[in-house]
Motif scaffolding. Structure first.
Motif, PDB file in Angstrom:
ATOM      1  N   MET A   1     -15.891  -9.037   6.653  1.00  0.00           N
ATOM      2  CA  MET A   1     -17.262  -8.617   6.317  1.00  0.00           C
ATOM      3  C   MET A   1     -17.590  -7.291   6.992  1.00  0.00           C
ATOM      4  N   GLU A   2     -17.151  -7.162   8.243  1.00  0.00           N
ATOM      5  CA  GLU A   2     -17.413  -5.950   9.015  1.00  0.00           C
ATOM      6  C   GLU A   2     -16.762  -4.719   8.369  1.00  0.00           C
ATOM      7  N   LEU A   3     -15.614  -4.936   7.759  1.00  0.00           N
ATOM      8  CA  LEU A   3     -14.924  -3.839   7.071  1.00  0.00           C
ATOM      9  C   LEU A   3     -15.821  -3.248   5.971  1.00  0.00           C
TER      10      LEU A   3
ATOM     11  N   ILE B   1     -10.625  -4.351  -3.366  1.00  0.00           N
ATOM     12  CA  ILE B   1     -10.173  -3.379  -2.357  1.00  0.00           C
ATOM     13  C   ILE B   1      -9.314  -2.307  -3.037  1.00  0.00           C
ATOM     14  N   ALA B   2      -8.444  -2.745  -3.950  1.00  0.00           N
ATOM     15  CA  ALA B   2      -7.535  -1.794  -4.619  1.00  0.00           C
ATOM     16  C   ALA B   2      -8.295  -0.742  -5.431  1.00  0.00           C
TER      17      ALA B   2
ATOM     18  N   MET C   1      -9.805   3.139   7.159  1.00  0.00           N
ATOM     19  CA  MET C   1      -8.828   3.233   6.060  1.00  0.00           C
ATOM     20  C   MET C   1      -7.638   2.328   6.352  1.00  0.00           C
ATOM     21  N   ASN C   2      -7.133   2.421   7.586  1.00  0.00           N
ATOM     22  CA  ASN C   2      -5.952   1.646   7.948  1.00  0.00           C
ATOM     23  C   ASN C   2      -6.230   0.146   7.910  1.00  0.00           C
ATOM     24  N   ARG C   3      -7.440  -0.222   8.296  1.00  0.00           N
ATOM     25  CA  ARG C   3      -7.788  -1.652   8.229  1.00  0.00           C
ATOM     26  C   ARG C   3      -7.832  -2.126   6.777  1.00  0.00           C
ATOM     27  N   SER C   4      -8.350  -1.256   5.878  1.00  0.00           N
ATOM     28  CA  SER C   4      -8.379  -1.610   4.452  1.00  0.00           C
ATOM     29  C   SER C   4      -6.958  -1.744   3.919  1.00  0.00           C
ATOM     30  N   LEU C   5      -6.092  -0.835   4.345  1.00  0.00           N
ATOM     31  CA  LEU C   5      -4.693  -0.890   3.877  1.00  0.00           C
ATOM     32  C   LEU C   5      -4.011  -2.167   4.387  1.00  0.00           C
ATOM     33  N   GLU C   6      -4.265  -2.486   5.656  1.00  0.00           N
ATOM     34  CA  GLU C   6      -3.678  -3.722   6.212  1.00  0.00           C
ATOM     35  C   GLU C   6      -4.176  -4.943   5.471  1.00  0.00           C
TER      36      GLU C   6
ATOM     37  N   SER D   1       0.837  -1.220   0.000  1.00  0.00           N
ATOM     38  CA  SER D   1       0.000   0.000   0.000  1.00  0.00           C
ATOM     39  C   SER D   1       0.870   1.267   0.000  1.00  0.00           C
ATOM     40  N   ASN D   2       2.019   1.213   0.678  1.00  0.00           N
ATOM     41  CA  ASN D   2       2.934   2.368   0.622  1.00  0.00           C
ATOM     42  C   ASN D   2       3.502   2.571  -0.782  1.00  0.00           C
ATOM     43  N   GLN D   3       3.779   1.449  -1.449  1.00  0.00           N
ATOM     44  CA  GLN D   3       4.263   1.546  -2.841  1.00  0.00           C
ATOM     45  C   GLN D   3       3.215   2.212  -3.730  1.00  0.00           C
TER      46      GLN D   3
END
Ligand SMILES: Cc1ncc(CO)c(N)n1
Length: 221
Positions: free
Chosen positions: A68-70, A129-130, A173-178, A4-6
């Motif tokens: 699913m919760e995400l 997700i991307a 957001m952070n959970r999606s990135l993880e 995700s950082n890339q």
């Protein structure tokens, strides 16, 4: 560096281009025209409907409740919270929100909405997700920079819009990135390439969405 950082690094110019777009400058300066605000809300209302469907399709690819919760919380956010920035634009434009619903999508929003739904239908969970990540990520970036540059108070016409997006809490957001990084670790090079392409395409489409609203883009025929 994480995947995700890339992606974020590769998209830096596109994030900056969004911030410097005249539509965003118009939000900062508070001088957008009524027809630009109306066009944005008409298009964004339908775009967000497509986003809800795309997230629902993504949820159907999940095999555990945490994931699913995400998506569930993402859908809840659109349904229950994202009406506030729309109301802000409607108030400034002097129109009822309900009047702006049900319009056909203009070319750019049409393409973006359909592209996202197609990837959610046909792609993997990682691709879905991307393709959806630039949406919250660019708005958070733009909102934060608007707060830094204009430091708006409640007398600013777009105070609610700017503070809504600029001070969103970041845990989702952070959970999606993880999750994206976790999936990227297990993905083939081909799948990672598709994730990268979807992410970059959505960044470009975010820019074009602002452009569409600014120019009040319609179908030429
Ligand atoms: C087109 C678009 N992208 C991102 C957001 C933020 O969720 C939005 N409301 N609309």
């Amino acid at each position: 560096m994480t995947f995700s950082n890339q992606l974020r690094e590769e998209a830096e110019e596109l994030f900056q281009a969004c911030y410097h777009h005249p539509f965003i400058k118009g939000i900062g300066k508070g001088d957008l025209k009524k027809e630009q605000l109306i066009h944005y809300v008409k298009q964004d209302y339908e775009y967000l409907n497509a986003m809800i469907r795309a997230r629902a399709l993504s949820m159907a690819k999940c095999d555990n409740r945490e994931d699913m919760e995400l998506f569930n919380s993402g859908i809840g956010f659109i349904l229950n919270s994202e009406i506030h920035p729309h109301h802000c634009f409607c108030r400034v434009a002097g129109v009822d929100y309900e009047e702006l619903q049900g319009y056909p999508l203009a070319p750019t929003a049409h393409h973006y909405a359909n592209y996202m739904e197609k990837v959610a239908h046909e792609g993997t969970l990682a691709e879905a997700i991307a393709v959806a990540l630039p949406c919250p990520w660019i708005y958070l970036y733009v909102g934060k920079r608007l707060i830094e540059e204009y430091n708006p108070d409640e007398s600013h016409p777009f105070y609610e819009w700017i503070t809504f997006y600029g001070s969103q809490e970041e845990p989702r957001m952070n959970r999606s990135l993880e999750k994206l990084d976790e999936l990227a670790e297990r993905a083939s090079e081909e799948e990672k390439q598709r994730m990268r392409e979807h992410f970059m395409a959505s960044c470009k489409l975010e820019y074009m969405f602002f452009d569409m609203a600014y120019k009040v883009e319609e179908w030429p025929v």
